[in-house]
Write a protein that holds these residues in place. Structure first.
Motif, PDB file in Angstrom:
ATOM      1  N   UNK A  25       0.838  -1.204   0.000  1.00  0.00           N
ATOM      2  CA  UNK A  25       0.000   0.000   0.000  1.00  0.00           C
ATOM      3  C   UNK A  25       0.868   1.247   0.000  1.00  0.00           C
ATOM      4  N   UNK A  26       1.983   1.216   0.725  1.00  0.00           N
ATOM      5  CA  UNK A  26       2.875   2.377   0.771  1.00  0.00           C
ATOM      6  C   UNK A  26       3.473   2.662  -0.609  1.00  0.00           C
ATOM      7  N   UNK A  27       3.810   1.617  -1.362  1.00  0.00           N
ATOM      8  CA  UNK A  27       4.338   1.820  -2.719  1.00  0.00           C
ATOM      9  C   UNK A  27       3.273   2.424  -3.633  1.00  0.00           C
ATOM     10  N   UNK A  28       2.035   1.948  -3.507  1.00  0.00           N
ATOM     11  CA  UNK A  28       0.947   2.535  -4.299  1.00  0.00           C
ATOM     12  C   UNK A  28       0.731   3.993  -3.950  1.00  0.00           C
ATOM     13  N   UNK A  29       0.796   4.307  -2.654  1.00  0.00           N
ATOM     14  CA  UNK A  29       0.640   5.692  -2.195  1.00  0.00           C
ATOM     15  C   UNK A  29       1.744   6.560  -2.788  1.00  0.00           C
ATOM     16  N   UNK A  30       2.999   6.111  -2.662  1.00  0.00           N
ATOM     17  CA  UNK A  30       4.140   6.891  -3.155  1.00  0.00           C
ATOM     18  C   UNK A  30       4.045   7.138  -4.653  1.00  0.00           C
ATOM     19  N   UNK A  31       3.461   6.177  -5.382  1.00  0.00           N
ATOM     20  CA  UNK A  31       3.298   6.325  -6.825  1.00  0.00           C
ATOM     21  C   UNK A  31       2.080   7.169  -7.180  1.00  0.00           C
ATOM     22  N   UNK A  32       1.249   7.493  -6.181  1.00  0.00           N
ATOM     23  CA  UNK A  32       0.016   8.227  -6.456  1.00  0.00           C
ATOM     24  C   UNK A  32      -0.970   7.389  -7.249  1.00  0.00           C
ATOM     25  N   UNK A  33      -0.900   6.068  -7.080  1.00  0.00           N
ATOM     26  CA  UNK A  33      -1.689   5.118  -7.857  1.00  0.00           C
ATOM     27  C   UNK A  33      -2.761   4.496  -6.951  1.00  0.00           C
ATOM     28  N   UNK A  34      -3.977   5.003  -7.050  1.00  0.00           N
ATOM     29  CA  UNK A  34      -5.069   4.557  -6.185  1.00  0.00           C
ATOM     30  C   UNK A  34      -5.413   3.092  -6.400  1.00  0.00           C
ATOM     31  N   UNK A  35      -5.343   2.610  -7.633  1.00  0.00           N
ATOM     32  CA  UNK A  35      -5.627   1.207  -7.916  1.00  0.00           C
ATOM     33  C   UNK A  35      -4.604   0.309  -7.227  1.00  0.00           C
ATOM     34  N   UNK A  36      -3.346   0.654  -7.367  1.00  0.00           N
ATOM     35  CA  UNK A  36      -2.274  -0.116  -6.729  1.00  0.00           C
ATOM     36  C   UNK A  36      -2.391  -0.046  -5.205  1.00  0.00           C
ATOM     37  N   UNK A  37      -2.721   1.127  -4.681  1.00  0.00           N
ATOM     38  CA  UNK A  37      -2.893   1.288  -3.241  1.00  0.00           C
ATOM     39  C   UNK A  37      -4.008   0.382  -2.722  1.00  0.00           C
ATOM     40  N   UNK A  38      -5.133   0.371  -3.416  1.00  0.00           N
ATOM     41  CA  UNK A  38      -6.313  -0.360  -2.947  1.00  0.00           C
ATOM     42  C   UNK A  38      -6.263  -1.855  -3.235  1.00  0.00           C
ATOM     43  N   UNK A  39      -5.366  -2.281  -4.115  1.00  0.00           N
ATOM     44  CA  UNK A  39      -5.350  -3.678  -4.576  1.00  0.00           C
ATOM     45  C   UNK A  39      -5.200  -4.709  -3.465  1.00  0.00           C
ATOM     46  N   UNK A  40      -4.544  -4.373  -2.387  1.00  0.00           N
ATOM     47  CA  UNK A  40      -4.320  -5.398  -1.353  1.00  0.00           C
ATOM     48  C   UNK A  40      -5.426  -5.438  -0.309  1.00  0.00           C
ATOM     49  N   UNK A  41      -6.427  -4.575  -0.420  1.00  0.00           N
ATOM     50  CA  UNK A  41      -7.546  -4.603   0.516  1.00  0.00           C
ATOM     51  C   UNK A  41      -8.616  -5.576   0.015  1.00  0.00           C
ATOM     52  N   UNK A  42      -9.335  -6.179   0.928  1.00  0.00           N
ATOM     53  CA  UNK A  42     -10.421  -7.088   0.569  1.00  0.00           C
ATOM     54  C   UNK A  42     -11.505  -6.323  -0.177  1.00  0.00           C
ATOM     55  N   UNK A  43     -12.155  -6.995  -1.119  1.00  0.00           N
ATOM     56  CA  UNK A  43     -13.213  -6.348  -1.903  1.00  0.00           C
ATOM     57  C   UNK A  43     -14.319  -5.799  -1.017  1.00  0.00           C
ATOM     58  N   UNK A  44     -14.594  -6.481   0.087  1.00  0.00           N
ATOM     59  CA  UNK A  44     -15.692  -6.073   0.968  1.00  0.00           C
ATOM     60  C   UNK A  44     -15.197  -5.430   2.267  1.00  0.00           C
ATOM     61  N   UNK A  45     -14.024  -4.841   2.216  1.00  0.00           N
ATOM     62  CA  UNK A  45     -13.425  -4.251   3.414  1.00  0.00           C
ATOM     63  C   UNK A  45     -14.377  -3.250   4.064  1.00  0.00           C
ATOM     64  N   UNK A  46     -14.445  -3.322   5.373  1.00  0.00           N
ATOM     65  CA  UNK A  46     -15.238  -2.402   6.180  1.00  0.00           C
ATOM     66  C   UNK A  46     -14.255  -1.638   7.054  1.00  0.00           C
ATOM     67  N   UNK A  47     -14.110  -0.358   6.816  1.00  0.00           N
ATOM     68  CA  UNK A  47     -13.114   0.394   7.564  1.00  0.00           C
ATOM     69  C   UNK A  47     -13.531   1.846   7.733  1.00  0.00           C
ATOM     70  N   UNK A  48     -12.787   2.526   8.562  1.00  0.00           N
ATOM     71  CA  UNK A  48     -12.939   3.956   8.764  1.00  0.00           C
ATOM     72  C   UNK A  48     -11.568   4.584   8.559  1.00  0.00           C
ATOM     73  N   UNK A  49     -11.489   5.611   7.743  1.00  0.00           N
ATOM     74  CA  UNK A  49     -10.214   6.262   7.472  1.00  0.00           C
ATOM     75  C   UNK A  49      -9.825   7.183   8.623  1.00  0.00           C
ATOM     76  N   UNK A  50      -8.597   7.682   8.563  1.00  0.00           N
ATOM     77  CA  UNK A  50      -8.130   8.601   9.606  1.00  0.00           C
ATOM     78  C   UNK A  50      -8.945   9.893   9.614  1.00  0.00           C
ATOM     79  N   UNK A  51      -9.615  10.200   8.510  1.00  0.00           N
ATOM     80  CA  UNK A  51     -10.450  11.403   8.445  1.00  0.00           C
ATOM     81  C   UNK A  51     -11.895  11.130   8.850  1.00  0.00           C
TER      82      UNK A  51
END
Length: 106
Positions: A25-51
């Motif tokens: 996820x950190x590599x996806x973030x550094x690349x500014x690539x949202x698809x790459x960032x999100x790729x390792x999360x489960x399709x049905x992930x339930x989460x709350x962001x820091x915001x």
């Protein structure tokens, strides 16, 4: 509780694997690539962001971060650290970590 350097007794997961996901996820973030960032999360992930946002699954994570990477978080990196890795059942793993975003020098 299994610390990040221990392997799950059943051999199905380890803290190393959870750290590897955070690194991905950190590599996806550094690349500014949202698809790459999100790729390792489960399709049905339930989460709350820091915001306080509650994106709906992997698609929601990707959509939200696409705007962030083109806006206020453009040019930043994610400094992610896994604090612990727990395996409460034979297969699933749960990682708890912390992350800081900061600007890179260009």
């Amino acid at each position: 509780m299994h610390r990040t350097d221990e392997t799950h007794p059943a051999g199905e997961g380890s803290g190393r694997q959870i750290r590897a996901r955070w690194a991905q996820t950190a590599r996806g973030w550094a690349a500014g690539d949202a698809d790459r960032f999100a790729a390792c999360f489960a399709e049905d992930r339930d989460s709350t962001t820091v915001r306080g946002d509650k994106p709906s699954g992997r698609d929601g994570i990707e959509a939200g971060h696409d705007g962030l990477f083109r806006g206020p978080y453009a040019g930043t990196v994610l400094d992610a650290r896994v604090v612990e890795a727990r395996f409460p059942a034979p297969r699933p793993g749960h990682g708890r970590g912390g992350a800081d975003g900061h600007r890179t020098r260009r």
